[in-house]
Motif scaffolding. Structure first.
Motif, PDB file in Angstrom:
ATOM      1  N   SER A  30     -11.769   4.886  -2.370  1.00  0.00           N
ATOM      2  CA  SER A  30     -11.654   3.486  -2.744  1.00  0.00           C
ATOM      3  C   SER A  30     -11.736   2.602  -1.494  1.00  0.00           C
ATOM      4  CB  SER A  30     -10.339   3.275  -3.505  1.00  0.00           C
ATOM      5  OG  SER A  30      -9.699   2.103  -3.121  1.00  0.00           O
ATOM      6  N   PHE A  31     -11.051   3.047  -0.420  1.00  0.00           N
ATOM      7  CA  PHE A  31     -11.097   2.293   0.842  1.00  0.00           C
ATOM      8  C   PHE A  31     -12.530   2.192   1.363  1.00  0.00           C
ATOM      9  CE2 PHE A  31     -11.258   2.443   5.481  1.00  0.00           C
ATOM     10  CZ  PHE A  31     -10.573   1.281   5.799  1.00  0.00           C
TER      11      PHE A  31
ATOM     12  N   ALA B 184      -7.664  -0.170  -1.772  1.00  0.00           N
ATOM     13  CA  ALA B 184      -8.126  -1.560  -1.712  1.00  0.00           C
ATOM     14  C   ALA B 184      -7.271  -2.358  -0.735  1.00  0.00           C
ATOM     15  CB  ALA B 184      -8.057  -2.174  -3.106  1.00  0.00           C
ATOM     16  N   ILE B 185      -5.968  -2.110  -0.743  1.00  0.00           N
ATOM     17  CA  ILE B 185      -5.080  -2.878   0.133  1.00  0.00           C
ATOM     18  C   ILE B 185      -5.307  -2.510   1.593  1.00  0.00           C
ATOM     19  CG2 ILE B 185      -2.674  -3.269   0.737  1.00  0.00           C
ATOM     20  CD1 ILE B 185      -2.097  -2.976  -2.287  1.00  0.00           C
TER      21      ILE B 185
ATOM     22  N   HIS C 264      -3.761  -3.704  -7.120  1.00  0.00           N
ATOM     23  CA  HIS C 264      -2.361  -3.299  -6.987  1.00  0.00           C
ATOM     24  C   HIS C 264      -1.537  -3.785  -8.184  1.00  0.00           C
ATOM     25  CE1 HIS C 264       1.523  -2.533  -5.152  1.00  0.00           C
ATOM     26  NE2 HIS C 264       1.876  -3.729  -5.554  1.00  0.00           N
TER      27      HIS C 264
ATOM     28  N   LEU D 161     -14.849   0.033  -0.936  1.00  0.00           N
ATOM     29  CA  LEU D 161     -14.560  -1.398  -0.857  1.00  0.00           C
ATOM     30  C   LEU D 161     -14.824  -1.935   0.547  1.00  0.00           C
ATOM     31  CD1 LEU D 161     -11.379  -1.437  -3.047  1.00  0.00           C
ATOM     32  CD2 LEU D 161     -13.500  -2.621  -3.550  1.00  0.00           C
TER      33      LEU D 161
ATOM     34  N   ALA E 113       0.834  -1.202   0.000  1.00  0.00           N
ATOM     35  CA  ALA E 113       0.000   0.000   0.000  1.00  0.00           C
ATOM     36  C   ALA E 113       0.867   1.249   0.000  1.00  0.00           C
ATOM     37  CB  ALA E 113      -0.916  -0.009   1.222  1.00  0.00           C
TER      38      ALA E 113
ATOM     39  N   GLY F 250      -7.976  -6.853  -3.861  1.00  0.00           N
ATOM     40  CA  GLY F 250      -7.059  -5.775  -3.480  1.00  0.00           C
ATOM     41  C   GLY F 250      -5.717  -5.904  -4.174  1.00  0.00           C
TER      42      GLY F 250
ATOM     43  N   GLN G  63      -8.043  -1.565   2.848  1.00  0.00           N
ATOM     44  CA  GLN G  63      -9.294  -2.212   3.235  1.00  0.00           C
ATOM     45  C   GLN G  63      -9.041  -3.670   3.603  1.00  0.00           C
ATOM     46  OE1 GLN G  63     -10.842  -4.259   0.540  1.00  0.00           O
ATOM     47  NE2 GLN G  63     -12.613  -4.903   1.742  1.00  0.00           N
ATOM     48  N   VAL G  64      -8.209  -4.344   2.794  1.00  0.00           N
ATOM     49  CA  VAL G  64      -7.886  -5.741   3.075  1.00  0.00           C
ATOM     50  C   VAL G  64      -7.150  -5.857   4.410  1.00  0.00           C
ATOM     51  CG1 VAL G  64      -6.549  -7.715   2.305  1.00  0.00           C
ATOM     52  CG2 VAL G  64      -7.841  -6.373   0.649  1.00  0.00           C
TER      53      VAL G  64
END
Lengths: 359, 397
Positions: free
Chosen positions: B223-224, B354-355, B260, B227, B191, B256, B357-358
């Motif tokens: 995006s966070f 996205a990352i 990336h 998602l 990230a 995610g 969020q993961v």
């Protein structure tokens, strides 16, 4: 919980829309309309649906986009000499009176579409070419209509108070009368001498002062070429170079001359920032008279080097008709506008003059 | 009662609209016709050269007006030498409008060029190209080439990483937490890497008026949030359906990582497109090693998927690997054929969001699994080792 499905649907739909906008956004402007063609420096022909941006000097026609207040025709300037209002003084000397008005709010279209605030003598860059014969009295009624202080400083021989350095002429209509005996014979620059000097010069406050010998030089097709530069972005480097201000002008509008006719060029180097400039002629060599002070040429060459305000007279004739380049052999300068063409044609009129019509 | 309700509703609406109306009036007063309150100072024009393509005997420059006022592009130069050129569709650029400047020029491969454009007041704007390389023609062979590179970089390493699954399955709970935390470390690194890359691209290629860093942050947060919201819903529903929670989490991780890897694909495609082939070879080897660890990130939660055996498991793993890896192929296509710095900044920022969020989902899971404890030696060392591994493999890029 009942909104979940439709809510999620709307959410993903809006995400999709945003993504597509993001992807499409950078490719918005699409080309259309009819094709135009232009020829590059290396001779290839390019087609475009857009506009051609090439410093072929044609002033912007659309009044909406023209800010220029300066009207300057390099072809007219080339052969225009001002001898002043002539009268004879009681002691028999010739008096030549000139009125020179300085301004610093003029805008000039220095290259197609490029507008620059120039400072001017009599509304042009360079200022008018002032010409007198050795021994004449030159009287200059100088009016400063600018917003800054200006003077006129002539190169040549004159009393200290006529030197235009310490007698600052105030803005908004300040006046001063310069009067001196023209001399020595040759070609000299004149320019404003107010500090900061470099700015007052590069903005355009300069011109050419020619002093003819009493025994006039042989008849010739005479021209003035001021080699100058323009620093458009004020970074202490010239963006344009030219003979007579407009870059590439004489390349796109060749100077027409005749075979076997004597050509005399009064050349003055007013380029600032760069220590040297030079003048190379194609297909020919010229006789060169440094500063024009001697009536015997010092060199027979096709290349002279000129430092700041260094100047001289060159004389040559072409034997063969055709197109001949002249340009700075410091090629950077020529690629930024200091380049021109002589279009040499056979002198048919000369032969025709011998034929008498009528009577 | 009903009337009352309606009345209070309209009151609510009115009280919402009134301040907004004042804002509109204020804007009209400041910017509207005849307003000269803010007519102070001198707006400086600005253009940005966003893209330079070297094609056959011609250099094509994409320019955008990124200043506060409209400009005219009136002259082009190469290496500070004036060249005749064409500008399409025309030389007048409104704010944010772009144009294509075509400069006929016999350029030489691998040599540096400075491209300059001059506007009507004589100001010159420049972009330096380190090494000229022919612009890639989108053709079938090249598309295949990029697909192969994308497979090498994205899919294969992740598949290899997934092969650790049986190993992770057999280890103790402590060690398992270590591997989950390791995944967090790996992702955290990715990230930050994406953010750094996005900011670098925007600094180099986008004008100041785009507010590059804020653009990255805004897109990242959006995006966070997006998602996160949909991910939670998805996991909730997965819990009550045939998809088990571990698989759902693994899927979120794959998505995610996929976003990336799209960014990584862009970087590779753009590197090939810019002609730095030698550089992109390093990039490819580096990314391949690096991405093996991404496979572990997916494998870790999957190992807790009860009842998944044999073909069903392999099928799911392959699907997850493809979701995570194949965006590298699309990224390479986009990066190589239609590279736009703006698009790549956006995608890198989306990937970073996205990352994150993961990471949040994983941390939650570790906390639930590990008796509400996030400070166990396994978790702490896992994150630390994850970051370290990523840093060490990133040196190869």
């Amino acid at each position: 919980m009942k909104f979940t499905r439709s809510g999620a649907l709307i959410f993903f739909l809006s995400l999709t829309v945003i993504f597509s906008i993001i992807v499409i956004f950078p490719i918005v402007s699409e080309a259309q309309s009819e094709q135009k063609t232009f020829v590059t420096h290396s001779g290839s022909v390019i087609q475009t649906s857009g506009e051609i941006i090439d410093p072929v000097y044609t002033t912007t026609a659309d009044p909406e986009y023209t800010e220029a207040t300066v009207e300057f025709d390099p072809m007219k300037y080339l052969r225009e000499f001002n001898y002043g209002k002539v009268s004879t003084l009681p002691d028999g000397k010739i008096l030549r009176e000139f009125t020179i008005i300085a301004n610093d709010d003029q805008v000039m279209e220095v290259s197609p579409g490029i507008f620059f605030n120039v400072w001017t003598f009599n509304g042009t860059v360079p200022g008018p070419t002032i010409r007198a014969t050795e021994g004449d009295i030159v009287r200059i009624n100088f009016i400063n209509n600018g917003a800054k202080e200006h003077t006129m400083h002539f190169h040549g021989i004159h009393p200290a108070e006529m030197d235009g350095v310490f007698e600052i002429v105030g803005s908004g209509g300040g006046q001063f009368t310069y009067e001196f005996e023209a001399g020595p014979v040759g070609v000299h620059p004149y320019h404003c001498h107010v500090m900061p000097l470099e700015e007052h010069i590069v903005r355009g406050l300069y011109g050419v002062f020619i002093v003819d010998p009493k025994e006039s030089r042989p008849a010739a097709d005479e021209m003035v070429m001021v080699l100058n530069g323009l620093d458009m972005d004020f970074d202490g480097e010239n963006n344009f170079y030219a003979a007579n201000t407009i870059p590439f002008y004489y390349q796109h509008h060749p100077i027409q001359i005749k075979t076997d006719e004597l050509i005399r060029i009064y050349v003055v180097n007013m380029v600032e920032f760069d220590p040297i400039n030079n003048f190379h002629l194609h297909g020919n060599l010229y006789k060169y008279y440094p500063t024009g002070t001697d009536l015997v040429p010092s060199f027979y060459t096709d290349m002279i080097t000129l430092s700041q305000t260094e100047r001289g007279i060159m004389e040559f004739e072409y034997t063969y008709p055709g197109k001949y380049l002249f340009h700075a052999h410091k090629v950077e300068f020529s690629e930024k506008g200091w380049v021109g063409i002589f279009l040499v044609t056979d002198d048919l009129e000369k032969n025709n003059q011998d034929i008498k019509y009528g009577s | 009662m009903d009337l009352d309700n309606n009345f209070s509703k309209s009151k609510t609406i009115a009280s919402g609209i009134i301040p907004f109306t004042f804002v509109v009036v204020l804007m009209l007063y400041i910017f509207g016709p005849g307003a000269d309150l803010l007519d102070l100072g001198i707006p400086l024009p600005e253009i940005t050269i966003e893209k330079v393509d070297f094609i056959d005997s011609e250099i094509q420059v994409t320019v955008r007006n990124t200043g506060p006022i409209s400009v005219e592009v009136v002259m082009a130069d190469i290496n500070d030498r004036i060249q005749p050129a064409a500008i399409e569709p025309d030389r007048f650029l409104e704010r944010y409008e772009t144009a294509l400047v075509r400069i006929p020029f016999e350029w030489n491969v691998a040599e540096p060029y400075r491209i300059g454009l001059t506007i009507e007041d004589g100001t010159r704007f420049e972009k330096e190209i380190d090494a000229a390389a022919p612009a890639l023609e989108p053709n079938f062979d090249l598309a295949i080439f990029f697909a192969i590179i994308g497979t090498y970089v994205g899919i294969i390493p992740i598949m290899i990483g997934l092969l650790w699954l049986p190993f992770i399955k057999r280890i103790s709970k402590q060690k398992y937490h270590f591997f989950l935390a390791l995944t967090v470390g790996l992702l955290l690194f990715l990230a930050i890497d994406s953010i750094e890359e996005a900011i670098a691209v925007s600094d180099e290629n986008l004008a100041g008026s785009f507010n590059g860093t804020l653009l990255v942050v805004t897109v990242l947060v959006l995006s966070f949030l997006g998602l996160y919201y949909s991910g939670e819903k998805f996991i909730q529903r997965a819990a009550s359906s045939k998809l088990s929670k571990p698989v759902a989490i693994a899927l979120m991780i794959s998505i995610g990582i996929g976003l990336h890897n799209f960014g990584e694909g862009l970087a590779i495609g753009a590197a090939v497109g810019l002609g730095s082939i030698a550089f992109s070879t390093f990039l490819i080897v580096g990314f391949a090693l690096h991405n093996t660890t991404e496979g572990i990130a997916i494998a870790a939660p999957m190992s807790k998927g009860k009842g998944l055996v044999g073909k069903a498991l392999i099928g799911k793993l392959v699907a997850l690997g493809l979701i995570a890896g194949s965006p590298a192929i699309f990224g390479a296509w986009v990066g190589g054929f239609v590279y736009s710095p703006f698009t790549s900044v956006i995608f890198l920022a989306i990937g970073a969001g996205a990352i994150f969020q993961v990471i949040v989902i994983l941390m939650k899971w570790i906390r639930d699994e590990g008796d509400k404890n996030l400070s166990s030696a396994a978790v702490i060392s896992g994150i630390a080792v994850g970051m370290l591994v990523m840093y060490l493999t990133s040196i190869l890029i």
